[in-house]
Design an enzyme around this catalytic site. Sequence first.
Site, short mmCIF file in Angstrom:
data_model
loop_
_atom_site.label_atom_id
_atom_site.label_comp_id
_atom_site.label_asym_id
_atom_site.label_seq_id
_atom_site.Cartn_x
_atom_site.Cartn_y
_atom_site.Cartn_z
N VAL A 174 39.80 30.07 39.20
CA VAL A 174 39.24 31.46 39.27
C VAL A 174 38.61 31.79 40.57
O VAL A 174 37.69 30.89 41.08
CB VAL A 174 37.91 31.63 38.09
CG1 VAL A 174 37.54 32.99 38.24
CG2 VAL A 174 38.71 31.61 36.79
N SER A 175 39.02 32.69 41.30
CA SER A 175 38.91 32.62 42.86
C SER A 175 37.58 33.02 43.50
O SER A 175 36.65 33.60 42.53
CB SER A 175 39.81 33.62 43.24
OG SER A 175 41.09 33.27 42.86
N GLN A 176 37.11 32.65 44.39
CA GLN A 176 35.85 32.95 45.21
C GLN A 176 35.59 34.43 45.03
O GLN A 176 36.46 35.23 45.34
CB GLN A 176 35.81 32.51 46.42
CG GLN A 176 34.32 32.53 47.07
CD GLN A 176 34.47 32.39 48.52
OE1 GLN A 176 35.55 31.84 49.23
NE2 GLN A 176 33.35 32.29 49.28
N ARG A 203 31.49 37.48 34.42
CA ARG A 203 32.41 36.52 35.05
C ARG A 203 32.01 34.87 34.39
O ARG A 203 33.08 34.32 34.21
CB ARG A 203 31.98 36.39 36.60
CG ARG A 203 32.92 35.06 37.28
CD ARG A 203 32.57 34.90 38.90
NE ARG A 203 33.67 34.44 39.47
CZ ARG A 203 33.59 33.01 40.20
NH1 ARG A 203 32.29 32.47 40.25
NH2 ARG A 203 34.63 32.68 40.79
#
Length: 408
Positions: free
Chosen positions: A74-76, A42
Amino acid sequence: MDAESNDSQYAGTLRAALADLLVEQGAIHDDRIATAFRLVPRHLFVPLVPLEIAYADDVVLMKRDASGVAISSVSQPTVVALMLEQADVRPGHRVLEIGSGGYNAALLSELVGPDGEVTTIDIDLDVTIRARETLDAAGYPDVRVLRTDGEFGDPAGAPYDRIIVTVTAWDIAPAWMEQLAPGGRIVVPLRFRAQTRSIGFDLLDAESSGHSLESRSMVVCGFVNMQGAGAAYERWVPLHGGLVSLSFDEDQESEPVPPERVLDQPKASAWSGVLMNREEPLSDLDLWLASTLPGFCVLSAEPRALKKRIVAPVPRWGASAMASRNSLGYLTSRPAADPDYVELGANAHGPAAQDFVQLLVDQVRVWNENLRGGKGPTLRVDPASLPPDQLPPGFHLRTRHSHLTLIW
Ligand SMILES: C[S@@+](CC[C@H](N)C(=O)[O-])C[C@H]1O[C@@H](n2cnc3c(N)ncnc32)[C@H](O)[C@@H]1O
């Protein structure tokens, strides 16, 4: 050992800890999804933040518009994991992701394996350039990245087994239905009645229903708003100098709203006798109230409004409320004898205050007696062309392209 390998060892440790956390917290059940989280770096998709932040269970904001509103992130990880669980992506699937950050596309690439295919599209050129670069750097050159308006999907690449939308939508775009393969699934953060839920929809048998979808799962979530042709108008009504606001949807544009100082009028209150654990989600109750109360909207308040006791909404991101041209009612709570519990009730202001608090607590009781702890409603999406007398019975909403029916 050089600095770089030290760094990647540390990244690997943080990555494993994040995957463990998501499994422990119940966001991940599928081992294949856990494996994908253990593999995809990530930090390469959020290169400007320290490793500890890259592997925290938090959204990483990537871009704001000129007025400061978040438009890309950038999503959780929890939300990403829950949506992948909803999507049930299988090896060999062809997947379309709408809204690119690179990270989720890489996870999808792990899930579809060498026989599958992932295409990710974004309306914003900065985002697609970054997604292309980071996917290449992380070892996912096969993911297709396109700059286009997701409202129209990717006709050239259709049909898709899965369409995963990672931006708040107000409707199911006709193109998504058309580009979904038989037996396909769409996962989309859908906003209706001022609340957003990630909904996993299956395409119903085309022979019997034309292009219709039925929900299989719903998870409360929050995303940045869709831009482009699918962007919708959110109606915010400020009260009390903007310390409190009411949120409505596009189809509620003509709903009457109370005067700006309605909260100065005397307050009526009523208590339901219904107790809730402080941690218990209210999302099904909110949907029930949205289905049954006239003038439904969502009330949110600035911390100052809470401190000054101008309003005392139930402590969630927003409280279910009902509005008319002269009155306003909303869900509230008070401590119960057991400190872990609260009792639900209603407050209202304006000439209809007594009626409003009664209506609110009556519906809280109906939900408590008949629906609480159940499987929740199903949401059906039918094309706008379907004559209303052919819709399933339930609570009906009309969006630009569809009829939405909540079936309890
Ligand atoms: C939350 S981010 C996507 C996160 C991403 N899937 C990830 O891997 O973390 C939402 C994205 O949707 C994009 N977006 C907004 N409206 C869009 C549209 N109409 N079509 C395609 N992308 C859109 C934004 O530019 C933004 O980059």
